[in-house]
Each structure stands twice: as structure tokens, then as C-alpha cells.
Design a protein around this motif. Structure first.
Motif: not given
Length: 341
Positions: A112-126, A140-146
């Protein structure tokens, strides 16, 4: 990727079995690159693709077998010339794929967090553990753009490269790092036939499309059903109100010379990642000369791509749109290559 993750979340919410297959490393020429994903369903159906051909079929078979035994496995494939030729591909590279079967809602919060990150379009790293013998394989670990942890394994003793450096996917110490750069907002100035055709294609290749025109009957939802925003108002004034950064592309395709000049006078000094304008070389030269006379710097104008589009001998509106969107993709994926009139 967006459709794959949405379907995976729906399957997890419904406690339905599914197998998530993701390319975590590639070397040489391959039909898909690291990050590409495919969801395999118990009936043999699939969402997404790993590029088709022999590798995709083999991964699908492994995924169907994995459904009987939830957990993760890692598989490497060498695309030799015989396989590549048989599938109509010119590859000859290597792909590594993690296959993980799910049933129930255990990883639901992560995806769910990954889907939100994709929809948000702000960038992320898995970050995905790929060591075959590790009990953490597939974790897996999901990081935001920062670089802050959004979901998953918060104990991972490493952090991703900054997205501002446009990092490439890599594998280090048994962990695959899969960056997804911020989605590019494409502001199309001009809602005529070319703008409409470009918007349709650009949406398909994951640009966040905004459309600006001073005519509400043109900048309308029935003409641009997939646009993120429709902006109606005086062209220069409305364009000036839009904040731009490196993840903003501005494409000028208005109905006339005067509107193009007005738009470019506003757009050229903006800190956008790309500014492009349609037109003949003579028209562009005249507009540049006029803008220099109004104080627009040579440095700002040098960043403008004009005439816009790759030279593919375009004649029709659809062909022109293809040439423009191809250039937009190249700028997004490869960085700046200045063109001057």
C-alpha cells in the motif's frame, strides 16, 4: 508498475494468492531493466511484463510453482544469442529476478505504501534482499526521495543514493537498490491538435500532464481526459503562476507566433528541466531575437529545445507528437542535450 502494484494490493486485500516477480539486476542487453515487475495469478494470468519471450515464460512457470509454497526465490537467466534470436530479441545479457508468493495480508501495508509512493510521483527507492541463501531473501525496504524509511524493514543498515544524483539500479552486498525518479510534470502550453496528440502519448509513458490554454473550449476534459490539470487563462500570466523545477517540462505548441513568443518569454528564464517550442527555424530565430531585445538572456534561451522533437521526417500531427514525446523521454531518461536554432 502502477497497474502491477494496484492489482497486487487488491489481491492481498482479498486474501488471494499471487506471485510478485521483479527484475532486480541486469547486465548487458536485456528486454527489461531492473525494477520491471510482473504479477502472476493462480489461473496463469499475469499483469505487467518482464519483456516477453523465453525469460518471461520461465519466470512465469517458476512463479506458478512458487504459489504452492509461499516465500521468495531468486533466479538468474543468461540470454544467449540462440535464445535471443528465437524470441526475436537482440539481447545476450543477464537478468536476475526475485519471485515471491503471497497469500494473506502480511505484506499489505508495504505494498500500500509503495502504491501511494508511485501515485504521489515524488520519487522513491526500494531495497530488496537478493542473497539466495539468506532467510531475509525478498525482504523489502521502501525509502522516500530524501532517504527516510516509508515502509518495510527499518533495520536495514544502509541507505539509498540521493535521487538528485539520478542513481542507477545496482546490487551491493546482497541488496538490490531500485530507484524511481520523481515523475516529470509536463506543462503543455497550447490545447490544439498537436497539444492534444502529445498529451495522449505523454500520459501513456507516465508524464504528469498539465494543459494550459486561454480557450476553455479547447482546454477541456473531453479533449484531455487523462490530464492532471487543465488551466484556462491568459497564456503568459497563467504560465507565470506555475512553479517550475528540474522535474517540470514546459512544451510550447500554441496556435500562433505571438502566443509562442509570450509563452517562451515566461518559460525560458524558469528553472525548468526542459523548455521546448514548436516551429520553423526562421520563426524560432525571430522569436529569439525579439526576446533578446526584451531582456531575456542568451543563457536562458540556450536551454530551449527548438525546433522541438527528434528529426524523424514527421509530417502528420500523430508523427509530430511521436517525435516530440520521444525527445521528452530522452530528456527525462538521459539528461539535457541543448539544441539551438
Amino acid at each position: 508498475m502502477r497497474d502491477v502494484i494496484r492489482r497486487l494490493v487488491a489481491a492481498l486485500e482479498g486474501c488471494r494468492e499471487s506471485a510478485f516477480c521483479q527484475v532486480v539486476e541486469t547486465r548487458g542487453s536485456t528486454p527489461q531493466k531492473a525494477g520491471a515487475a510482473m504479477l502472476v495469478l493462480p489461473d496463469g494470468g499475469q499483469v505487467g511484463t518482464l519483456g516477453g519471450g523465453c525469460v518471461e515464460n520461465e519466470v512465469k512457470l517458476k512463479a506458478l510453482r512458487r504459489l504452492r509454497e509461499p516465500g521468495a526465490s531468486v533466479h538468474s537467466f543468461v540470454l544467449d544469442h540462440d535464445d535471443a534470436w528465437a524470441d526475436g530479441l537482440v539481447c545476450g545479457g543477464r537478468m536476475t529476478v526475485v519471485v515471491e508468493a503471497f497469500r494473506g495480508d502480511a505484506p499489505l501495508s508495504y505494498f500500500r505504501a509503495l502504491a501511494e509512493a508511485i501515485d504521489g510521483g515524488h520519487g522513491f527507492t526500494e531495497a530488496v534482499v537478493t542473497t539466495p541463501e539468506s532467510p531475509s531473501l525478498g525482504r523489502r525496504t521502501l525509502f522516500d526521495a530524501e532517504g527516510s524509511v516509508l515502509a518495510g524493514d527499518a533495520t536495514l543498515q544502509a541507505s539509498p543514493a540521493p535521487l538528485t544524483q539520478r542513481p542507477r539500479a545496482r546490487v551491493e552486498r546482497g541488496v538490490a537498490w531500485l530507484p524511481s525518479l520523481p515523475r516529470v510534470r509536463l506543462v503543455i502550453v497550447g490545447a490544439g491538435h498537436v497539444g492534444q496528440a502529445v498529451a495522449a502519448l505523454a500520459t501513456e509513458v507516465d508524464f504528469d500532464v498539465w494543459v494550459l490554454d486561454d480557450r476553455d473550449r479547447f482546454a477541456a476534459a473531453d479533449r484531455f481526459p487523462a490530464a492532471g490539470r487543465l488551466l484556462v487563462g491568459p497564456i503568459g500570466e497563467t504560465l507565470a503562476s506555475i512553479e517550475a523545477d528540474l522535474h517540470t517540462f514546459i512544451l510550447i505548441v500554441t496556435r500562433g507566433h505571438g502566443h509562442d513568443q509570450e509563452a517562451l518569454g515566461v518559460a525560458a528564464p524558469k528553472p525548468a528541466g526542459y523548455v521546448g517550442m514548436i516551429g520553423s527555424r526562421r520563426k524560432i530565430r525571430l522569436i529569439f531575437e525579439a526576446l533578446r531585445g526584451r531582456g531575456v538572456s542568451d543563457e536562458a534561451l540556450a536551454r530551449v529545445s527548438a525546433p522541438v522533437g527528434l528529426d524523424i521526417g514527421s509530417r502528420t500531427v500523430p508523427e509530430i507528437a511521436v517525435s516530440i514525446v520521444a525527445e521528452l523521454i530522452a530528456r527525462r531518461n538521459l539528461g539535457a542535450r541543448t539544441k539551438q536554432p
